[in-house]
Design an enzyme around this catalytic site. Structure first.
Site, PDB file in Angstrom:
ATOM      1  N   ASP A  13       0.005  -7.541   7.262  1.00 59.61           N
ATOM      2  CA  ASP A  13      -1.433  -7.631   7.007  1.00 59.61           C
ATOM      3  C   ASP A  13      -2.162  -8.223   8.208  1.00 59.61           C
ATOM      4  OD1 ASP A  13      -3.763  -7.402   5.594  1.00 59.61           O
ATOM      5  OD2 ASP A  13      -3.367  -9.075   4.236  1.00 59.61           O
ATOM      6  N   ASN A  15      -4.158  -6.307  10.567  1.00 59.26           N
ATOM      7  CA  ASN A  15      -4.432  -5.422  11.717  1.00 59.26           C
ATOM      8  C   ASN A  15      -5.928  -5.280  11.978  1.00 59.26           C
ATOM      9  OD1 ASN A  15      -1.718  -4.965  11.775  1.00 59.26           O
ATOM     10  ND2 ASN A  15      -1.808  -2.876  10.984  1.00 59.26           N
ATOM     11  N   ASN A  61      -4.603   2.060  -0.368  1.00 63.24           N
ATOM     12  CA  ASN A  61      -5.112   2.347   0.986  1.00 63.24           C
ATOM     13  C   ASN A  61      -5.727   3.737   1.117  1.00 63.24           C
ATOM     14  OD1 ASN A  61      -2.529   0.456   2.752  1.00 63.24           O
ATOM     15  ND2 ASN A  61      -4.586  -0.178   2.142  1.00 63.24           N
ATOM     16  N   ARG A 181       4.522 -12.365   4.245  1.00 60.00           N
ATOM     17  CA  ARG A 181       3.197 -11.765   4.338  1.00 60.00           C
ATOM     18  C   ARG A 181       2.425 -12.449   5.454  1.00 60.00           C
ATOM     19  NH1 ARG A 181      -0.991  -9.421  -0.065  1.00 60.00           N
ATOM     20  NH2 ARG A 181      -2.552  -8.739   1.441  1.00 60.00           N
ATOM     21  N   ARG A 187      -0.972 -13.163  -1.555  1.00 58.73           N
ATOM     22  CA  ARG A 187      -0.959 -12.294  -2.743  1.00 58.73           C
ATOM     23  C   ARG A 187       0.215 -11.336  -2.641  1.00 58.73           C
ATOM     24  NH1 ARG A 187      -6.306 -11.965  -1.182  1.00 58.73           N
ATOM     25  NH2 ARG A 187      -5.891 -10.128   0.099  1.00 58.73           N
ATOM     26  N   GLU A 200      12.038 -15.398  -2.367  1.00 61.69           N
ATOM     27  CA  GLU A 200      11.293 -16.499  -1.762  1.00 61.69           C
ATOM     28  C   GLU A 200      10.129 -15.890  -0.981  1.00 61.69           C
ATOM     29  OE1 GLU A 200      11.935 -19.704  -2.196  1.00 61.69           O
ATOM     30  OE2 GLU A 200      13.701 -19.275  -3.413  1.00 61.69           O
TER      31      GLU A 200
END
Ligand code: FPP
Length: 240
Positions: A13, A15, A61, A181, A187, A200
């Site tokens: 995430d 970009n 997307n 992430r 999220r 994890e």
């Protein structure tokens, strides 16, 4: 090295924000995101991680501007063309999960060819999630199960967790031990909803194009410092 995750999943995430910070179009961020994909794939293969799963394009997307969707599709096709031989040389198997029938035909065909070419490689499996969402995958599994029941091939009382996971697209891999992430968002965003039940989670503020090998090592070291209890107590784990 003795407590290396076997399977790492990544939500790539940031970009768009990375590009915006430099006054560039969002697409510029995606282009630079490919470099991070390369770095992380290389690092995982070098370490001996067996499965790396990347969230490259979600079902949601498709709702982005046509221009961005087209640019991402072209980038995907260029990346497959440029990187497949490197994957093959490094004994890496390419795999795809998601509603791939929705992809443009040129992408679908190129992906199938690259998957076929690398199918016998066994150092690491690199899975791209394309037009993927966890709820979609679970609903698809439910539909396939219902069809089997309707045909009399499966009894409802035989449907349990073990049976269900055979109908998921990840049925040939273990669940990820570690989810990473980037970009500061915390999220799950409809990613591997079933498979992440006991994973994890590791969040970092780094934007995806800036994420490199050292960041991956940090995530793994952080993971290794955690105690995975799977619902048990620390004492029960120590009694083993
Ligand atoms: C999230 O950033 C990233 C994506 C939706 C696409 C990910 C694609 C790549 C890393 C490059 C292509 C990959 C392959 C495998 C060819 P964002 O656009 O949501 O960023 P933002 O949250 O800052 O807007």
């Amino acid at each position: 090295m003795s407590r290396l995750p076997e399977h790492i999943a990544v939500i790539m995430d940031g970009n768009g924000r990375w590009a915006k910070k430099q006054g560039k179009m969002r697409v510029f961020g995606h282009q630079n995101g490919v470099g991070a994909v390369r770095a992380v794939s290389e690092a995982c293969a070098e370490l001996g991680v067996k499965y790396l799963t990347l969230y490259a394009f979600s079902t949601e997307n498709w709702n982005r501007s046509q221009m961005e969707v087209d640019a991402l599709m072209k980038l995907l096709s260029r990346t497959i063309a440029e990187e497949t031989s490197t994957l093959h040389k490094n004994n890496i198997r390419l795999n795809v999960i998601g509603d791939v029938q929705r992809l443009p035909k040129y992408n679908y065909d190129a992906l199938m060819k690259a998957i076929e070419e690398t199918k016998n490689n066994d150092r690491m499996t690199l899975t791209l999630c394309l037009s993927y969402s966890g709820r979609w995958e679970i609903a698809q599994a439910a539909r396939m199960i219902a069809e089997k029941v309707k045909r009399g091939e499966l009894q409802p009382e035989h449907i349990d967790e073990r049976c269900f996971l055979n109908f998921l697209q990840t049925n040939d891999m273990p669940d990820p031990e570690l989810l990473i992430r980037t970009s500061g968002e915390e999220r799950i965003s409809n990613f591997l909803l079933w498979q992440l039940a006991y994973s994890e989670f590791y969040f970092t503020d780094k934007l995806w194009p800036d994420f490199g090998k050292d960041d991956l090592y940090d995530a793994i070291i952080n993971y290794q410092s955690r105690e995975r209890r799977f619902g048990k107590t620390t004492e029960q784990l120590n009694d083993k």
